[in-house]
Design a protein around this motif. Sequence first.
Motif, PDB file in Angstrom:
ATOM      1  N   PHE A  40       0.864  -1.175   0.000  1.00 18.97           N
ATOM      2  CA  PHE A  40       0.000   0.000   0.000  1.00 18.97           C
ATOM      3  C   PHE A  40       0.902   1.227   0.000  1.00 18.97           C
ATOM      4  O   PHE A  40       1.753   1.377   0.878  1.00 18.97           O
ATOM      5  CB  PHE A  40      -0.895   0.010   1.244  1.00 18.97           C
ATOM      6  CG  PHE A  40      -1.936  -1.078   1.266  1.00 18.97           C
ATOM      7  CD1 PHE A  40      -3.208  -0.854   0.752  1.00 18.97           C
ATOM      8  CD2 PHE A  40      -1.648  -2.324   1.801  1.00 18.97           C
ATOM      9  CE1 PHE A  40      -4.167  -1.852   0.771  1.00 18.97           C
ATOM     10  CE2 PHE A  40      -2.606  -3.332   1.820  1.00 18.97           C
ATOM     11  CZ  PHE A  40      -3.867  -3.090   1.303  1.00 18.97           C
ATOM     12  N   VAL A  41       0.726   2.093  -0.988  1.00 18.58           N
ATOM     13  CA  VAL A  41       1.577   3.279  -1.149  1.00 18.58           C
ATOM     14  C   VAL A  41       0.689   4.512  -1.135  1.00 18.58           C
ATOM     15  O   VAL A  41      -0.175   4.672  -2.006  1.00 18.58           O
ATOM     16  CB  VAL A  41       2.361   3.209  -2.478  1.00 18.58           C
ATOM     17  CG1 VAL A  41       3.161   4.491  -2.694  1.00 18.58           C
ATOM     18  CG2 VAL A  41       3.276   1.990  -2.503  1.00 18.58           C
ATOM     19  N   GLY A  42       0.867   5.393  -0.158  1.00 17.84           N
ATOM     20  CA  GLY A  42       0.050   6.600  -0.144  1.00 17.84           C
ATOM     21  C   GLY A  42      -0.089   7.218   1.229  1.00 17.84           C
ATOM     22  O   GLY A  42       0.740   7.011   2.121  1.00 17.84           O
ATOM     23  N   ASP A  43      -1.172   7.982   1.400  1.00 18.06           N
ATOM     24  CA  ASP A  43      -1.394   8.726   2.636  1.00 18.06           C
ATOM     25  C   ASP A  43      -2.192   7.896   3.634  1.00 18.06           C
ATOM     26  O   ASP A  43      -2.249   6.672   3.541  1.00 18.06           O
ATOM     27  CB  ASP A  43      -2.057  10.074   2.339  1.00 18.06           C
ATOM     28  CG  ASP A  43      -3.378   9.941   1.605  1.00 18.06           C
ATOM     29  OD1 ASP A  43      -4.055   8.907   1.759  1.00 18.06           O
ATOM     30  OD2 ASP A  43      -3.745  10.882   0.871  1.00 18.06           O
ATOM     31  N   SER A  44      -2.853   8.567   4.592  1.00 20.23           N
ATOM     32  CA  SER A  44      -3.520   7.850   5.670  1.00 20.23           C
ATOM     33  C   SER A  44      -4.683   6.998   5.185  1.00 20.23           C
ATOM     34  O   SER A  44      -5.068   6.031   5.845  1.00 20.23           O
ATOM     35  CB  SER A  44      -4.018   8.836   6.735  1.00 20.23           C
ATOM     36  OG  SER A  44      -4.960   9.735   6.185  1.00 20.23           O
ATOM     37  N   LEU A  45      -5.271   7.330   4.041  1.00 19.73           N
ATOM     38  CA  LEU A  45      -6.321   6.487   3.487  1.00 19.73           C
ATOM     39  C   LEU A  45      -5.784   5.085   3.210  1.00 19.73           C
ATOM     40  O   LEU A  45      -6.398   4.075   3.576  1.00 19.73           O
ATOM     41  CB  LEU A  45      -6.873   7.109   2.199  1.00 19.73           C
ATOM     42  CG  LEU A  45      -7.946   6.313   1.456  1.00 19.73           C
ATOM     43  CD1 LEU A  45      -9.177   6.130   2.325  1.00 19.73           C
ATOM     44  CD2 LEU A  45      -8.314   7.008   0.152  1.00 19.73           C
ATOM     45  N   ASN A  46      -4.623   5.004   2.597  1.00 29.73           N
ATOM     46  CA  ASN A  46      -4.017   3.707   2.331  1.00 29.73           C
ATOM     47  C   ASN A  46      -3.467   3.064   3.599  1.00 29.73           C
ATOM     48  O   ASN A  46      -3.429   1.841   3.725  1.00 29.73           O
ATOM     49  CB  ASN A  46      -2.914   3.836   1.287  1.00 29.73           C
ATOM     50  CG  ASN A  46      -3.384   3.385  -0.080  1.00 29.73           C
ATOM     51  OD1 ASN A  46      -4.560   3.132  -0.294  1.00 29.73           O
ATOM     52  ND2 ASN A  46      -2.466   3.286  -1.017  1.00 29.73           N
ATOM     53  N   ARG A  47      -3.034   3.882   4.545  1.00 28.74           N
ATOM     54  CA  ARG A  47      -2.574   3.293   5.809  1.00 28.74           C
ATOM     55  C   ARG A  47      -3.726   2.584   6.513  1.00 28.74           C
ATOM     56  O   ARG A  47      -3.560   1.496   7.054  1.00 28.74           O
ATOM     57  CB  ARG A  47      -1.990   4.353   6.725  1.00 28.74           C
ATOM     58  CG  ARG A  47      -1.718   3.777   8.101  1.00 28.74           C
ATOM     59  CD  ARG A  47      -0.744   4.551   8.923  1.00 28.74           C
ATOM     60  NE  ARG A  47      -0.430   3.787  10.131  1.00 28.74           N
ATOM     61  CZ  ARG A  47       0.614   4.007  10.893  1.00 28.74           C
ATOM     62  NH1 ARG A  47       1.475   4.942  10.569  1.00 28.74           N
ATOM     63  NH2 ARG A  47       0.830   3.285  11.977  1.00 28.74           N
TER      64      ARG A  47
END
Length: 334
Positions: A134-141
């Motif tokens: 998963f690569v990205g901001d808090s949505l992906n976290r």
Amino acid sequence: MAALDAGARRHPSSIHSCFAFLLFVAILFLFSALRHSFSPEGLSGVQPFASTRNVAGGGLCNYTSGKWIRDQSSVIPRYDSSCKEIFKGWNCISSGKSNARDLSQWRWLPSGCDLLPLDPVYFLRRFRNKSIGFVGDSLNRNMFVSLVCMLRRVHVGDVRKWRPAGADRGFTFLRNNLTVAYHRTNLLARYGSWSASPNGVALESLGFKQGYRVDVDVPEHTWAEAPLFHDIIIFNTGHWWWSPSKFDPIRSPMLFFEKGMPVLPPLPPDVGIDITLKHMISYIETRMKSNGIKFFLTQSPRHFEGGDWNQGGSCRRVQPLAAEESSFRLHGHA
């Protein structure tokens, strides 16, 4: 590749909320599409990890179109508040959110079919010897956390915690040799503080004194090696591009660079994100394994109502947005 939603990417939005458990549904969207991507060798007699049932007269199954329904028959929690990967501020049950347990009874009903709950036991077997990033901001976290919590609930055996390919965090479920990792990045592209130089000409002559340099063609180092490592990548960006607390359009604007040179005339964020995405998608496409699978995750609706996260806003919702409400909010009328 999921299509980029123009309406969703052009609205300012906050990145913090307590909605990790609802992102279970988004995980089903992503991995339901992989049902025929890998040969389930040696798995005869095992039920699919995210199977569907056709609905009479429903036609083809469309995971991206449908509605939320309340399913009170779901009595076994996918995971609970004891999962250590959930941020304290996002742990709705332990934080005392009044309807936290009720929210887990909502599930997504796609158009044309019925999407059954994910089977974590089968998932672990199906993706044996694979790596998911998963690569990205808090949505992906939050998506990463949801998946890890579901898998840890049923996993029998040791789990190795490490940081593969520069990830912020990751886990390998050793019995199945399945790795799930999260690479933190806000814009996908590399960025950092920029200040006017006495010898500068291009931006300085336009009156810029400080801001943030965004190299639209250079990935942030936190995920630069991810395409070479993972078999499946889910990447996203969006919320941070309209974050006035970070990128104030007057005091600290985004200043875009390409091939090391400033892009002139300066671009607004909604144009900059388009150029950045083209470069980042190309970067992933040219570096990922030939049989690798890529997903771009579009933005979620605004998380807070009554103000931003630091301005008195809260998660007041007790039921999902209706279709007309979601469209209205995605186009910047929250």
